[in-house]
Design an enzyme around this catalytic site. Structure first.
Site, PDB file in Angstrom:
ATOM      1  N   SER A   1     -56.169 -37.438   8.957  1.00 21.68           N
ATOM      2  CA  SER A   1     -57.202 -37.063   8.256  1.00 21.68           C
ATOM      3  C   SER A   1     -58.620 -36.923   9.074  1.00 21.68           C
ATOM      4  O   SER A   1     -59.670 -36.775   8.135  1.00 21.68           O
ATOM      5  CB  SER A   1     -57.355 -38.320   7.311  1.00 21.68           C
ATOM      6  OG  SER A   1     -57.425 -39.519   7.866  1.00 21.68           O
TER       7      SER A   1
ATOM      8  N   LYS B   1     -66.470 -39.762  11.051  1.00 21.22           N
ATOM      9  CA  LYS B   1     -65.524 -39.637   9.983  1.00 21.22           C
ATOM     10  C   LYS B   1     -66.237 -40.082   8.706  1.00 21.22           C
ATOM     11  O   LYS B   1     -66.706 -41.434   8.751  1.00 21.22           O
ATOM     12  CB  LYS B   1     -64.311 -39.961  10.481  1.00 21.22           C
ATOM     13  CG  LYS B   1     -63.176 -39.845   9.413  1.00 21.22           C
ATOM     14  CD  LYS B   1     -61.904 -40.430   9.866  1.00 21.22           C
ATOM     15  CE  LYS B   1     -60.961 -40.133   8.811  1.00 21.22           C
ATOM     16  NZ  LYS B   1     -59.597 -40.773   9.403  1.00 21.22           N
TER      17      LYS B   1
ATOM     18  N   SER C   1     -53.622 -39.942  12.475  1.00 21.74           N
ATOM     19  CA  SER C   1     -54.931 -39.397  11.927  1.00 21.74           C
ATOM     20  C   SER C   1     -56.091 -39.096  12.907  1.00 21.74           C
ATOM     21  O   SER C   1     -56.773 -38.502  12.701  1.00 21.74           O
ATOM     22  CB  SER C   1     -55.562 -40.112  10.607  1.00 21.74           C
ATOM     23  OG  SER C   1     -54.856 -39.894   9.656  1.00 21.74           O
TER      24      SER C   1
END
Length: 528
Positions: free
Chosen positions: A204, A129, A228
């Site tokens: 996210s 990420k 997330s």
């Protein structure tokens, strides 16, 4: 206790604004497209092996790391133009590192067991990420003002995974500043769901969820302060784990924690295959892994099981989709039939206040009295000061550097109370006691991840508080494992959260293995 008049008005205004903003998006959206609407199916059999299996084959020289890494690079190049999930690659460096791995294995004199113990992920590709620092890679979380920033070091968890032999292929997209459930920003654009390109992959960690589900990665790393990890894993039909608070380091992420956020943020593994969760968590936890009893065998027949079908009817959240209720019911039926256990269905009244609890606790000061840094200050990082109302006006004229969700969060911050509601504080304490006493060290709770199947792009603006189904467990600090349960009639992933008591992460990981066998686990979106 009923919602106050002010809270009702705020809720109505937010929903009305969301509707107007969606109309803008709809009017500006292009009509029709010549692009493919579905991913091609996976053809290379290497892409259908877990990280554990790949590492074993690489150690045994049944396949080279170069072959595996190249297979994943080929898949990313095939599907990423459709998904926009990997936003910066390091393919040539990854192939060089894979060649070094193959040379190391050729020269290793200690044998396969020594390699497995020292380097359990040796030669296995991984994606990261973009919110995590990865040396030489961007770390902007979608902020235009950080577009040129490159990390000079690795985040601690990234370093541990690399030290275990994993080879990063690149970094994946997020929502702006990691505070929204759609992975879209003005720096990298919008990421799409591999099961339906018109649907969101979540946020996210949506870039991670999307590329993993599409077969462009086998393992990944995400972070979760309100869902997330779990929402992207749910929307993309893969596995993920939100760890017990304080076990895995949250350092090396942008934006950094402030206030009490480090208590609620969780860094954890995301993957297509359940057997990869435990070895990843063991590596990522470092010395803290010994707190989690990850080597302890779990006899599911000796556990106590509970099922909560919904939050009790919060006015802030949508009703739970009937297909999700049915999927959770099927889990209950399988558990009772396979294991001979009794799953108790419960109603937990305090869950109705999940959003208010999450919102209240996210704004509390730490033990030194320091409140969280205002979101608008993060938005201005490296750029001019942000005035939320003016930023919204600029957005309507197509001149803002920020997304609507980011602007909306900054606006909401302006209306927050300076003192927390005592009623909400009491509800949280009561909920914490009830859930912890219920679960103990041998209890498992089933709970919906989200009330809806993966929404269409921009539709979360209508239902901004549906993340409450995941966010509440961040505040409670409990470990949660996200597990896929097949596909809906629309071909979208179904799933469930498996919640355990503090430091009982191994129970959720054992349940993931069971549910993968019972319901089939991840499905290739190209063949679904």
């Amino acid at each position: 206790m009923a919602l106050t008049l002010i809270e009702r008005i705020q809720n109505l205004l937010l929903r009305a604004c969301a509707g107007l903003l969606y109309m803008f998006f709809w009017l500006l959206s292009p009509r029709g497209s010549s692009k493919p609407t579905k991913l091609p199916p996976i053809s290379n059999p290497l892409l259908r092996l877990s990280a554990v299996q790949l590492a074993r084959k690489i150690r045994k020289r049944e396949v080279s790391s170069v072959e595996v890494v190249q297979a994943y690079i080929d898949r990313i190049q095939e599907i990423n133009p459709l998904l926009n999930a990997v936003i910066k690659e390091r393919f040539s460096t990854a192939l060089h590192e894979a060649a070094q791995v193959d040379k190391l294995i050729e020269e290793e004199m200690g044998g396969e067991d020594v390699l497995e113990d020292r380097l359990p992920l040796l030669g296995v590709p991984i994606t990261i990420k973009e919110a995590f620092a990865l040396q030489g890679m961007p770390n902007s979380t979608g902020l235009l003002s950080r577009a040129q920033f490159l990390s000079s070091t690795d985040a601690p968890t990234v370093a541990l995974l690399k030290r275990a032999g994993a080879i990063p292929l690149g970094v994946t997209n997020t929502s702006e500043l990691c505070m929204w459930l759609e992975s879209h920003n003005h720096l990298y654009g919008m990421t799409k769901n591999p099961y339906n390109l018109e649907r969101i992959p979540g946020g996210s960690s949506g870039g991670e969820g999307s590329i993993l589900a599409g077969g462009g990665s086998v393992i990944g790393i995400g972070s979760d302060i309100g869902g997330s990890i779990r929402m992207p894993c749910f929307f993309n039909g893969i596995f993920g784990h939100k760890t017990t608070s304080g076990v895995v380091s949250n350092d090396g992420q942008y934006p950094p924690c402030s206030g009490r956020h480090n208590e609620y943020l969780s860094t954890g593994p995301m993957c297509r295959y359940a057997e990869d969760l435990l070895p990843m968590l063991k590596i990522m936890a470092g010395p803290n892994a010994r707190k989690l009893a990850l080597s302890e065998e779990v006899d599911l027949k000796k556990l106590r099981f509970f099922s909560v079908p919904h939050d009790g009817g919060s006015p802030f959240t949508s009703p739970v989709d009937k297909q999700l209720i049915q999927a959770q019911r099927k889990v209950v039926e399988r558990l009772e039939a396979d294991l001979g256990v009794k799953v108790e269905e419960l109603r937990v009244p305090q869950l109705k206040y999940s959003f208010q609890i999450w919102d209240t606790y996210m704004g509390l000061p730490d033990d030194n009295g320091q409140r969280p840094r205002p979101f608008k200050e993060y938005m201005a990082e490296g750029g001019p000061a942000v005035w939320p109302v003016w930023e919204l006006v600029k957005w309507m004229m197509g001149r803002s550097s920020h997304t609507v969700p980011a602007i909306g969060l900054a606006l909401v911050e302006m209306t927050q109370r300076s003192k927390p509601s005592q009623f909400i504080l009491k509800q949280k304490e009561a909920l914490q006691r009830e859930i912890e006493e219920l679960l103990g060290t041998d209890g498992v709770l089933l709970y919906p991840t989200h009330p809806q199947l993966a929404p269409k792009h921009h539709h979360p603006l209508f239902t901004p508080f549906n993340f409450s189904y995941t966010g509440i467990f961040n505040i409670l600090g409990l470990p949660v494992t996200q597990c896929p349960l097949g596909l809906s009639v629309e071909g979208l992933p179904l799933g469930v959260q498996v919640v355990a008591g503090k430091l009982q992460d191994h129970l959720g990981l054992a349940m993931a293995l069971y549910l993968e066998k019972a319901f089939g686990g991840w499905r290739d979106p190209g063949a679904a």
